[in-house]
Write an enzyme that holds these catalytic residues in place. Structure first.
Site, PDB file in Angstrom:
ATOM      1  N   HIS A 135      -3.866  -5.129  -0.113  1.00 48.95           N
ATOM      2  CA  HIS A 135      -3.512  -5.688   1.198  1.00 48.95           C
ATOM      3  C   HIS A 135      -3.539  -7.218   1.162  1.00 48.95           C
ATOM      4  O   HIS A 135      -4.592  -7.825   1.345  1.00 48.95           O
ATOM      5  CB  HIS A 135      -4.483  -5.183   2.266  1.00 48.95           C
ATOM      6  CG  HIS A 135      -4.322  -3.735   2.579  1.00 48.95           C
ATOM      7  ND1 HIS A 135      -3.597  -3.273   3.659  1.00 48.95           N
ATOM      8  CD2 HIS A 135      -4.753  -2.632   1.935  1.00 48.95           C
ATOM      9  CE1 HIS A 135      -3.608  -1.951   3.670  1.00 48.95           C
ATOM     10  NE2 HIS A 135      -4.305  -1.538   2.628  1.00 48.95           N
ATOM     11  N   GLU A 193      -2.519  -9.173   3.356  1.00 56.20           N
ATOM     12  CA  GLU A 193      -2.877  -9.696   4.690  1.00 56.20           C
ATOM     13  C   GLU A 193      -4.381  -9.651   4.920  1.00 56.20           C
ATOM     14  O   GLU A 193      -4.866 -10.130   5.952  1.00 56.20           O
ATOM     15  CB  GLU A 193      -2.147  -8.889   5.769  1.00 56.20           C
ATOM     16  CG  GLU A 193      -2.762  -7.550   6.138  1.00 56.20           C
ATOM     17  CD  GLU A 193      -2.524  -6.447   5.127  1.00 56.20           C
ATOM     18  OE1 GLU A 193      -3.091  -5.356   5.289  1.00 56.20           O
ATOM     19  OE2 GLU A 193      -1.772  -6.690   4.153  1.00 56.20           O
ATOM     20  N   CYS A 209       0.826  -1.205   0.000  1.00 56.97           N
ATOM     21  CA  CYS A 209       0.000   0.000   0.000  1.00 56.97           C
ATOM     22  C   CYS A 209       0.871   1.270   0.000  1.00 56.97           C
ATOM     23  O   CYS A 209       1.481   1.586  -1.010  1.00 56.97           O
ATOM     24  CB  CYS A 209      -0.982  -0.037   1.157  1.00 56.97           C
ATOM     25  SG  CYS A 209      -2.364   1.118   0.958  1.00 56.97           S
TER      26      CYS A 209
END
Length: 363
Positions: A331, A333, A246
């Site tokens: 993202h 994650e 990001c």
């Protein structure tokens, strides 16, 4: 009690006050996720923003103690169509309204979030004010003084002191620009020994920690507001594998001569399709960003395009032609969102192993 949401173009929404009764200012954005409001509330990348949830019912499964992405939320306000006062879930500890009150964050419910989202899509994100909660009557005209957009979000959300998350594996230095805890979860699952450092750490301080790999985290705001980070990344390249997420992705681009630009309304949600050009596969991703790397600016740099957004062809990933440096705009994650892209953390670990092996052979 009621309160107003007032946009800088003069648009007025009046609804029910939730959370803190105090007023607040921020940049109004929207998120298209149907779930994951707790992770959104605690994502440091929303520092200084009012988040409009486009899904109409928010709070039906409550707030629990396990799904926070930071200890303290940085969001400046929450905007919803309907806020559920009686959540029903075995993990629930409190309602969204109670959580907002406990963190002194104002919110507004019972407004037309679809209309608000259309305004943002057409005119772009803009400054807004959430007025003080009141029983009735007109809003105080003295409160309608729009403050400039924030420029110090990373300073506000980055850790002030370094700390360690112990592990038996590779030593990874994580530079915290506004890190979500999901990044730590993915690294600890891979047994990494993690050292989290403030964004102000110098090249010398980072290299003194002898990292096997370096992680550049997500974070809020315009990447050009942290020029010191850009210089540090320039100096770190070639010393260890680097993985950027990001804001970290945008900073890698700037450090290598590319450029970034503010998007009209950004990407915020859990269902953004992205194509991995090397694997020739499309993944559904979780995203939260208002700036992007300008595609044309990658020409004449040492960066290759690796990922592209299906919806608007924007840059979603790059890798360095000479160094083990790569990044993605989204993202991997998740938290919230699909976990399709966890392979990128494995790719990072593989690069660390290869780099260590090459360094050993060179000696």
């Amino acid at each position: 009690m009621i309160r107003d949401l007032i946009l800088e173009d003069g648009t007025l929404f009046t609804g029910q006050a939730i959370g803190s009764t105090a007023s607040s200012q921020g940049e109004v954005v929207f998120n298209t996720g149907m779930t994951g409001y707790q992770e959104i509330l605690t994502d440091p990348s929303y520092c200084g923003q009012f988040v409009t949830m486009t899904y109409p019912l928010i709070g039906n499964y409550g707030i629990n103690l396990a799904d926070f992405e930071s200890i303290e939320p940085s969001i400046h306000g929450l905007v919803v169509k309907e806020s559920c006062d009686t959540p029903s879930n075995f993990r629930s500890e409190q309602s969204v309204d109670a959580y907002l009150k406990s963190k002194e964050i104002p919110g507004i419910a019972e407004i037309d979030t679809r209309s608000l989202t259309k305004i943002i899509r057409k005119h772009g994100t803009m400054r807004a004010i959430l007025t003080e909660a009141r029983e009735e009557g007109d809003v105080d005209e003295n409160a309608l003084d729009f403050a400039p957009f924030m420029t110090d979000q990373v300073e506000r959300v980055s850790t002030k002191n370094p700390y360690v998350v112990p592990g038996r594996g590779h030593r990874v230095v994580v530079i915290d620009y506004g890190m979500k805890h999901g990044i730590l979860r993915d690294l600890t699952e891979r047994l990494c020994h993690i050292i989290v450092v403030p964004y102000t750490y110098t090249t010398e301080e980072i290299l003194a920690l002898k990292p096997d790999g370096i992680m550049l985290t997500n974070g809020p705001g315009d990447p050009k507001n942290v020029p010191e980070a850009i210089e540090v990344i320039k100096e770190l390249q070639g010393h260890a594998p680097i993985f950027g997420i990001c804001l970290g992705h945008q900073l890698i681009a700037l450090a290598n001569g590319a450029d970034t630009e503010k998007m009209t309304f950004g990407h915020r949600g859990s269902n953004h399709p992205v194509k991995d050009l090397h694997l020739n596969k499309t993944f559904i991703t979780s995203q939260n960003h208002g700036y992007a790397v300008r595609l044309g600016s990658l020409e004449n740099t040492h960066l290759d395009l690796t990922h592209v957004a299906i919806n608007d062809d924007s840059v979603e990933g790059v890798k360095h032609k000479d160094y083990p440096v790569f990044s993605v705009q989204y993202h991997p994650e998740s938290a919230p969102g699909p976990e399709d892209s966890g392979y990128l953390f494995d790719q990072f670990i593989d690069q660390i192993k290869q780099y260590k092996q090459h360094s050993k052979e060179a000696k």
